[in-house]
Enzyme design. Structure first.
Site, PDB file in Angstrom:
ATOM      1  CB  ILE A  63      -0.952   0.012   1.208  1.00 33.92           C
ATOM      2  CG1 ILE A  63      -1.975  -1.134   1.085  1.00 33.92           C
ATOM      3  CG2 ILE A  63      -1.667   1.347   1.322  1.00 33.92           C
ATOM      4  CD1 ILE A  63      -2.871  -1.034  -0.134  1.00 33.92           C
ATOM      5  CG  ASN A  79      -6.021  -2.647   7.633  1.00 32.51           C
ATOM      6  OD1 ASN A  79      -6.718  -1.768   7.126  1.00 32.51           O
ATOM      7  ND2 ASN A  79      -5.486  -3.627   6.919  1.00 32.51           N
ATOM      8  CE  LYS A 137      -9.387  -1.701   5.259  1.00 31.47           C
ATOM      9  NZ  LYS A 137      -8.177  -0.947   4.889  1.00 31.47           N
TER      10      LYS A 137
END
Length: 324
Positions: A11, A102, A204
């Site tokens: 990423i 995350n 998410k």
């Protein structure tokens, strides 16, 4: 505007390559063969079937790069507390730390309001390393949506998605958020500034909380675990517990659980990041994705029997593999 991406794997490498292609003053912190390849041949980005060599400034030692306007952290959550001190040369008086990690973010209760205002989360920030090291006023939240992979050292393949939602902990549309949004947009990335970023964090997290550990335990891909009646029921139970926690914290969900699980099934035969880490012998993101929600359940008084059960199983799986 000086931007450093700390943890330029899949990423971070994708974002860094896009910024560099757009002429931004960007540097990357990486390590090992991936770093060596980028230093020798640039970062090679594969996008829509075409491979492009992108010259980038990359280093393993942040001291080589100097103070930055933005430090965008794209490491796995469990890796961040251990590098807070190493990041010090990048941090100036006005530096903004963008948390593109995350799971439940370490800054979650900064400017949250209510009785839990200022609460520190031990599962994602042991000993308050980030809270004390960065200071929560520096942080700008970021929810990362793209999928990418490092297919060999120095080569990142973009799979899908280009959105990086940004948000201040207090929901304001700050100058620093807008400025970064414009820079990312100029690089061909979507970077909306959201007034309720925590809502997106939870949508998410719903999938990461359930799909990741179930896949690590069963080795099933998303399409299978979301359609098998048994594992779908387990995922739903975990997600409903998480929804109760989040709603007690003021979160609003734009979709229901069934649609979220159907969305996971629609991704197809995808191996979750936790399963990929298990297979590759990398540390698993159990704390940020699962244990953190259990901790929030304790703080809000919500019982989490399904989460507790799956957490116990995947934690033991991780320990047996030496990855947790």
């Amino acid at each position: 505007m000086r931007i450093c991406i700390f943890g330029a794997g899949a990423i971070g490498g994708y974002m860094g390559a896009k910024l560099a292609q757009a002429g931004a003053e960007v540097s990357l912190v990486a390590r090992g063969p991936h770093l060596s390849a980028m230093q020798a041949d640039g970062l090679r980005l594969i996008e829509e079937g075409a491979e492009t060599a992108v010259p980038v400034r990359a280093a393993s030692d942040p001291a080589e790069l100097g103070e930055q306007d933005y430090v965008i952290v794209t490491l796995k959550a469990h890796s961040v507390p251990g590098v807070v001190d190493a990041m010090a040369p990048l941090i100036g008086k006005e530096t903004c730390v963008v948390s593109g990690v995350n799971g439940v973010p370490w800054w979650y209760f900064h400017k949250h309001g209510g009785e839990l205002e200022g609460t520190r989360l031990e599962t994602v920030d042991p000993g308050g390393r980030q809270w004390d090291g960065f200071g929560p006023d520096r942080v700008l939240g970021c929810v990362v949506y793209p999928a990418a992979e490092v297919i060999r050292p120095g080569v990142v393949r973009h799979v899908e998605g280009n959105r990086f939602s940004l948000g201040e902990p207090d929901g304001s549309k700050s100058e620093r958020a807008v400025a970064l949004s414009k820079t990312l947009s100029a690089a061909g990335l979507k970077a909306p500034v959201r007034p309720r970023l925590r809502d997106e964090i939870w949508v998410k997290l719903w999938g990461n909380l359930s799909f990741n550990p179930i896949s690590a335990l069963t080795h099933a891909t998303l399409d299978v675990l979301c359609t098998d009646p048994g594992t779908r029921a387990v995922a739903k139970a975990m997600m409903l517990e998480a929804q109760e926690i989040a709603e007690r914290l003021g979160v609003k969900f734009p979709i229901d659980v069934e649609r979220r699980i159907d969305g996971g099934a629609a991704v197809g035969a995808h191996r979750t990041s936790m399963l990929q880490d298990l297979d590759a012998g990398r540390p698993m993101e159990i704390d940020a994705l699962v244990a953190s929600v259990q901790e929030l359940g304790r703080l809000t008084g919500v019982a989490t029997p399904a989460i507790d059960t799956v957490l116990a199983l995947v934690a033991l799986r991780g320990r047996v593999a030496g990855l947790y």
